[in-house]
Design a protein around this motif. Structure first.
Motif, PDB file in Angstrom:
ATOM      1  N   ARG A 157       0.828  -1.207   0.000  1.00 37.30           N
ATOM      2  CA  ARG A 157       0.000   0.000   0.000  1.00 37.30           C
ATOM      3  C   ARG A 157       0.860   1.253   0.000  1.00 37.30           C
ATOM      4  NH1 ARG A 157      -4.248  -0.297   4.750  1.00 37.30           N
ATOM      5  NH2 ARG A 157      -4.689   1.794   3.980  1.00 37.30           N
ATOM      6  N   VAL A 183     -13.335   0.751  -2.771  1.00 37.21           N
ATOM      7  CA  VAL A 183     -13.366   0.079  -4.075  1.00 37.21           C
ATOM      8  C   VAL A 183     -12.901   1.054  -5.147  1.00 37.21           C
ATOM      9  CG1 VAL A 183     -14.803  -1.101  -5.785  1.00 37.21           C
ATOM     10  CG2 VAL A 183     -15.255  -1.420  -3.343  1.00 37.21           C
ATOM     11  N   GLU A 215     -13.723  -7.431  -5.853  1.00 38.11           N
ATOM     12  CA  GLU A 215     -13.739  -8.838  -5.459  1.00 38.11           C
ATOM     13  C   GLU A 215     -13.369  -8.991  -3.987  1.00 38.11           C
ATOM     14  OE1 GLU A 215     -15.088 -11.164  -7.339  1.00 38.11           O
ATOM     15  OE2 GLU A 215     -15.459  -9.415  -8.620  1.00 38.11           O
ATOM     16  N   TYR A 216     -12.389  -8.217  -3.543  1.00 37.13           N
ATOM     17  CA  TYR A 216     -12.009  -8.259  -2.127  1.00 37.13           C
ATOM     18  C   TYR A 216     -13.169  -7.771  -1.251  1.00 37.13           C
ATOM     19  CZ  TYR A 216      -9.571  -7.373   2.241  1.00 37.13           C
ATOM     20  OH  TYR A 216      -9.214  -7.369   3.561  1.00 37.13           O
ATOM     21  N   ALA A 217     -13.842  -6.704  -1.690  1.00 37.77           N
ATOM     22  CA  ALA A 217     -14.950  -6.138  -0.915  1.00 37.77           C
ATOM     23  C   ALA A 217     -16.104  -7.123  -0.808  1.00 37.77           C
ATOM     24  CB  ALA A 217     -15.420  -4.836  -1.554  1.00 37.77           C
ATOM     25  N   ARG A 218     -16.389  -7.850  -1.883  1.00 43.90           N
ATOM     26  CA  ARG A 218     -17.463  -8.854  -1.835  1.00 43.90           C
ATOM     27  C   ARG A 218     -17.136  -9.961  -0.833  1.00 43.90           C
ATOM     28  NH1 ARG A 218     -18.473  -8.925  -8.403  1.00 43.90           N
ATOM     29  NH2 ARG A 218     -20.210  -7.421  -8.406  1.00 43.90           N
ATOM     30  N   LYS A 219     -15.885 -10.385  -0.824  1.00 39.30           N
ATOM     31  CA  LYS A 219     -15.458 -11.406   0.125  1.00 39.30           C
ATOM     32  C   LYS A 219     -15.533 -10.861   1.557  1.00 39.30           C
ATOM     33  CE  LYS A 219     -11.548 -14.576   0.901  1.00 39.30           C
ATOM     34  NZ  LYS A 219     -11.083 -14.157   2.232  1.00 39.30           N
ATOM     35  N   TYR A 220     -15.088  -9.619   1.736  1.00 36.00           N
ATOM     36  CA  TYR A 220     -15.122  -8.977   3.054  1.00 36.00           C
ATOM     37  C   TYR A 220     -16.564  -8.873   3.550  1.00 36.00           C
ATOM     38  CZ  TYR A 220     -14.043  -5.463   6.646  1.00 36.00           C
ATOM     39  OH  TYR A 220     -13.904  -4.792   7.825  1.00 36.00           O
ATOM     40  N   GLU A 280     -17.856 -12.084   4.888  1.00 34.61           N
ATOM     41  CA  GLU A 280     -17.201 -12.490   6.134  1.00 34.61           C
ATOM     42  C   GLU A 280     -17.507 -11.575   7.312  1.00 34.61           C
ATOM     43  OE1 GLU A 280     -13.117 -12.611   5.005  1.00 34.61           O
ATOM     44  OE2 GLU A 280     -13.311 -14.520   3.907  1.00 34.61           O
ATOM     45  N   CYS A 288     -12.629  -0.741   3.710  1.00 29.99           N
ATOM     46  CA  CYS A 288     -12.308  -1.409   2.445  1.00 29.99           C
ATOM     47  C   CYS A 288     -12.942  -0.630   1.302  1.00 29.99           C
ATOM     48  CB  CYS A 288     -12.822  -2.847   2.503  1.00 29.99           C
ATOM     49  SG  CYS A 288     -12.634  -3.781   0.998  1.00 29.99           S
ATOM     50  N   GLU A 328     -10.372  -5.367  -8.932  1.00 26.21           N
ATOM     51  CA  GLU A 328      -9.759  -6.255  -7.947  1.00 26.21           C
ATOM     52  C   GLU A 328     -10.244  -5.916  -6.538  1.00 26.21           C
ATOM     53  OE1 GLU A 328      -7.737  -6.293 -11.634  1.00 26.21           O
ATOM     54  OE2 GLU A 328      -8.025  -4.559 -10.298  1.00 26.21           O
ATOM     55  N   ASP A 329     -10.370  -4.607  -6.264  1.00 27.20           N
ATOM     56  CA  ASP A 329     -10.894  -4.170  -4.968  1.00 27.20           C
ATOM     57  C   ASP A 329     -12.320  -4.669  -4.759  1.00 27.20           C
ATOM     58  OD1 ASP A 329      -8.562  -2.759  -4.448  1.00 27.20           O
ATOM     59  OD2 ASP A 329      -9.383  -0.842  -5.132  1.00 27.20           O
TER      60      ASP A 329
END
Length: 256
Positions: A140, A232, A239-244, A247, A230, A236-237
């Motif tokens: 980052r 967007v 996909e990470y946000a959807r997973k986050y 969870e 998180c 790519e961000d």
């Protein structure tokens, strides 16, 4: 008692991610999540989207979200917020929060921190930052997508950059890397001042709208938070946000 309003700029033609406001997390568009976070915080008198495209407008109508239709050709999200504020004719002494439409997990604590400096009548503008760890957050720190802040000892921003600042010349770091969190708050009079200025040389070089204020001597307070949300910025961000999202049910149980 001063009034606090939140405006969420939502632009369809994002350079890095066109159509971003309409991408979905948990079956709802990105801007819906930001609106719900701001609305549920109970920190604002009212919350609106400031949008620029009929496709976003159609979805906002469907979801019952209040909005202001602004022109497409704004140089920054803050300029879009200022147009929305003028259309809504908000009171002159109000504090306006600019909560970016790509921050679906912005928390109440973050927004409280953002508004905190305005308890002092001399505060003109404010934003948020987070301390970055040299090892854990190395990617980052090196990424131009993560803006860094050089801070004064009184908590004011000295400079924002896409570069990794401050540079430790002798490999001795006494000032930490501080990552910028892209939410802002302004007094309405400060928004009007900003609109009087043309985009500035540093702003146009770094492509960072907040530098326009600093270049014209307008101070910006920075409040540090313990953990960044998180955002967007890229596919790519997302996909990470959807997973986050899957969870962390605390972000969707209350909002359904």
């Amino acid at each position: 008692m001063q009034n606090h309003y939140a405006i969420i700029p939502s632009r369809y033609a994002s350079t890095r991610f066109p159509g971003k406001p309409l991408v979905e997390i948990g079956g709802k568009p990105l801007f819906w999540h930001v609106y719900m976070r701001a609305k549920e915080s109970d920190l604002f008198n009212d919350v609106w989207l400031a949008l620029d495209d009929e496709r976003i407008e159609e979805k906002a109508k469907e979801l019952g979200i209040p909005y202001v239709l602004t022109k497409k050709e704004h140089p920054s999200g803050t300029d879009r917020v200022r147009e929305a504020v003028n259309i809504l004719d908000l009171d002159a002494k109000a504090v306006i929060a600019n909560i970016q439409g790509d921050e679906p997990f912005v928390s109440k604590e973050m927004m409280q921190k953002l508004l905190e400096p305005f308890q002092n009548s001399s505060c003109e503008s404010a934003t948020l930052g987070v301390i970055l760890d040299e090892e854990k957050d190395k990617a980052r720190i090196e990424s131009p997508n993560q803006v860094k802040i050089a801070l004064a000892q009184n908590g004011e921003a000295l400079y924002f950059s896409r570069a990794a600042i401050p540079f430790a010349r002798d490999n001795v770091r006494k000032a930490p890397y501080v990552g910028h969190i892209g939410v802002y708050a302004f007094r309405r009079i400060t928004l009007e001042k900003m609109a009087e200025f043309e985009p500035s040389p540093l702003e146009e070089t770094e492509k960072l709208e907040q530098l326009r204020l600093l270049e014209h001597g307008i101070r910006m307070q920075v409040r540090l938070i313990s953990e960044a949300s998180c955002g967007v910025d890229t596919p790519e961000d997302l996909e990470y946000a959807r997973k986050y999202y899957q969870e962390h049910p605390e972000f969707w149980v209350k909002a359904e």
